[in-house]
Design a protein around this motif. Structure first.
Motif, PDB file in Angstrom:
ATOM      1  N   LEU A 188      42.419 -49.062 -48.292  1.00 35.40           N
ATOM      2  CA  LEU A 188      42.730 -49.774 -49.839  1.00 35.40           C
ATOM      3  C   LEU A 188      43.688 -50.833 -48.712  1.00 35.40           C
ATOM      4  N   GLU A 189      44.506 -49.542 -47.473  1.00 44.09           N
ATOM      5  CA  GLU A 189      45.353 -50.327 -46.694  1.00 44.09           C
ATOM      6  C   GLU A 189      45.366 -51.350 -45.313  1.00 44.09           C
ATOM      7  N   ALA A 234      41.299 -40.016 -50.461  1.00 44.69           N
ATOM      8  CA  ALA A 234      41.870 -39.562 -48.957  1.00 44.69           C
ATOM      9  C   ALA A 234      40.886 -41.398 -47.819  1.00 44.69           C
ATOM     10  N   GLN A 270      41.753 -44.185 -49.395  1.00 44.62           N
ATOM     11  CA  GLN A 270      43.223 -44.671 -49.542  1.00 44.62           C
ATOM     12  C   GLN A 270      43.129 -45.271 -48.052  1.00 44.62           C
ATOM     13  N   GLN A 271      42.640 -45.277 -47.656  1.00 41.85           N
ATOM     14  CA  GLN A 271      42.070 -45.982 -46.209  1.00 41.85           C
ATOM     15  C   GLN A 271      41.978 -47.353 -45.875  1.00 41.85           C
ATOM     16  N   VAL A 312      51.874 -49.577 -49.881  1.00 41.96           N
ATOM     17  CA  VAL A 312      50.678 -48.861 -51.077  1.00 41.96           C
ATOM     18  C   VAL A 312      51.715 -47.891 -51.317  1.00 41.96           C
ATOM     19  N   TYR A 327      51.766 -44.227 -53.840  1.00 45.21           N
ATOM     20  CA  TYR A 327      51.011 -43.518 -54.370  1.00 45.21           C
ATOM     21  C   TYR A 327      51.725 -41.931 -55.000  1.00 45.21           C
ATOM     22  N   GLY A 378      49.062 -47.737 -55.738  1.00 44.43           N
ATOM     23  CA  GLY A 378      47.232 -47.007 -56.435  1.00 44.43           C
ATOM     24  C   GLY A 378      47.539 -45.799 -57.128  1.00 44.43           C
ATOM     25  N   LEU A 401      41.200 -42.317 -56.860  1.00 50.23           N
ATOM     26  CA  LEU A 401      42.167 -42.533 -55.645  1.00 50.23           C
ATOM     27  C   LEU A 401      43.172 -42.072 -55.125  1.00 50.23           C
TER      28      LEU A 401
END
Length: 464
Positions: free
Chosen positions: A438-439, A432, A435-436, A446, A448, A423, A428
């Motif tokens: 995405l997961e 946050a 990111q949440q 993932v 970062y 990621g 991105l």
């Protein structure tokens, strides 16, 4: 071959809103110095809001300033230069007068002369109807608005006199390499040529016969060479970089960004900055079908060593969230209240972090998609319980991730042997909530912090 006493590699990326330069130690791959400068090059277009144009003089001024801020003693040790930049866009110039070199404060740099505006990848002047009127390409890639050849076709139809003013065309990064090397005519990497449309990546040639039959000025098209080739040598000591430094043919910023971050063949890379891209490398020997499908969301971009990247490239990323923030700022201003965009942004993220679920649904395709240019954004499942800023922000972040997932689903990644997602991207990295989501949406591990960097990728490609 390294020149004696010169062992460093310079990587340059000419982005949509900024230019970046990095100094790379080629053996270790360590970045010794990094510098970024905003270009502030946007211009109003004759095509109104659909047109996206930039001032080339301003871009080059920012580039010169960026390089001038790097340590002089480091620049004197450059052995090679790698250049990447925003793909698809086109700039025109006269081969005999593309720039002039000047001296200032003991530095030599160039300034554009007889150069058009840059029509960028974001340009939307080519309507669906106009694109449908163009000849089908002999290529696995469809043609979209913002692609160099489509833009040239638009000028051919609407402003033919404009094209007669110039005899050379290329991407902004092609222009830079040509000026640094003193080339009358540029060469273009297969990566950038493919991004223009009407280019066959199997034969590595333009669709000359098709284009000529339609009156297209094929003399504007640069010859194409493999990515990683040397385009030439610097004709002057540019901003302290020694004369005679090898310069690679310019590359696509997307391919360079992937090269900088994906270390394993089982990695997929999701980058969300202005736009969003999810990609992974196809196996050696893979060749895409020659017939493009305009409605297909996933495409294949030429990469390195005759390999391809499978790419889901969305036009909607950080630009959508930025539009949301600007809308709220305008509303508060109209209500007689003043607050900064950064304050609004931080409050939105904090509000969304307190709302882990929402029934609100946002389709975020505010800028359309290349495979669906007429798509628009929408909001549904609205209820009184989902009207808070937290719900709306959470739904917007979820929508951005679900949009890219619809283009390249998790199942397709698993079938390709992908085991994790890298990621990256400025949007991105600092969001946050994204990111949440995405997961949650992709259900892959993932990683970062291993951010993509086109300038670093350009330098890495040129270090061998």
């Amino acid at each position: 071959m390294e020149l004696e006493g010169r062992s460093l590699v310079l990587g340059i990326d000419v982005g949509t809103s900024s230019v970046k330069a990095v100094l790379l130690e080629p053996r270790s791959g360590d970045v010794l110095w990094s510098q970024s400068t905003d270009t502030r090059a946007g211009l109003q277009s004759e095509c109104g809001a659909q047109g996206k144009e930039q001032d080339v003089c301003q871009i080059i001024r920012a580039l010169n300033d960026c390089l001038g801020a790097l340590p002089r003693e480091r620049l004197q040790k450059m052995s090679r230069i790698g250049v990447s930049g925003q793909m698809h866009g086109v700039v025109f110039w006269k081969s005999s007068q593309g720039c002039h070199w000047i001296n200032s404060e003991n530095l030599r740099f160039f300034e554009p002369r007889e150069v058009s505006r840059l029509i960028t990848w974001e340009d939307g002047r080519c309507s669906t109807e106009f694109l449908a009127s163009l000849p089908p390409p002999q290529s696995h890639l469809s043609v979209a608005s913002g692609f160099g050849c489509a833009t040239i076709f638009w000028y051919l139809k609407n402003r033919p006199d404009f094209l007669r003013e110039y005899d050379v065309a290329g991407t902004i990064q092609d222009y830079i390499v040509s000026m640094v090397c003193g080339m009358k005519r540029p060469v273009m990497s297969v990566q950038n040529a493919a991004s223009w449309g009407y280019f066959n990546t199997r034969t590595k040639t333009w669709n000359v016969d098709i284009l000529q039959d339609w009156g297209f000025p094929v003399s504007l098209l640069p010859p194409a060479v493999d990515a990683g080739c040397i385009a030439g040598k610097s004709s002057y000591a540019w901003c302290g970089i020694p004369q005679g430094t090898e310069v690679g043919v310019s590359l696509g910023d997307f391919q360079c960004s992937v090269f900088s971050s994906a270390t394993e063949s089982t990695d997929a890379v999701l980058n969300i900055s202005t736009s969003a891209q999810l990609t992974f490398s196809m196996p050696e020997g893979f060749q895409p079908e020659d017939h493009p499908s305009p409605a297909e969301a996933m495409t294949y971009f030429p990469y390195m060593n005759n390999r391809y990247l499978a790419v889901a490239a969305s036009l909607n990323g950080g630009n959508v969230f930025a539009s949301f923030v600007r809308m709220l700022a305008q509303w508060t201003s109209e209500l007689g209240l003043e607050t900064s965009d950064s304050t609004i942004y931080s409050k939105l993220i904090n509000a969304a972090l307190s709302e882990h679920e929402t029934q609100l649904t946002i389709c975020p395709t505010l800028f359309g998609e290349r495979h669906a240019p007429d798509s628009v954004a929408s909001v549904s499942n609205i209820s009184t319980a989902s009207l808070s800023l937290g719900h709306v922000t959470r739904a917007l972040c979820r929508g951005l991730i679900e949009n890219i997932h619809s283009m390249l689903p998790s199942q397709r990644l698993r079938e390709a042997g992908i085991t994790r997602i890298i990621g990256s991207g400025s949007v991105l990295a600092r969001n946050a909530v994204l990111q949440q989501e995405l997961e949650r949406v992709f259900s892959f591990p993932v990683v970062y912090g291993k951010d993509v960097d086109s300038a670093v990728g350009a330098a890495m490609i040129m270090r061998s």
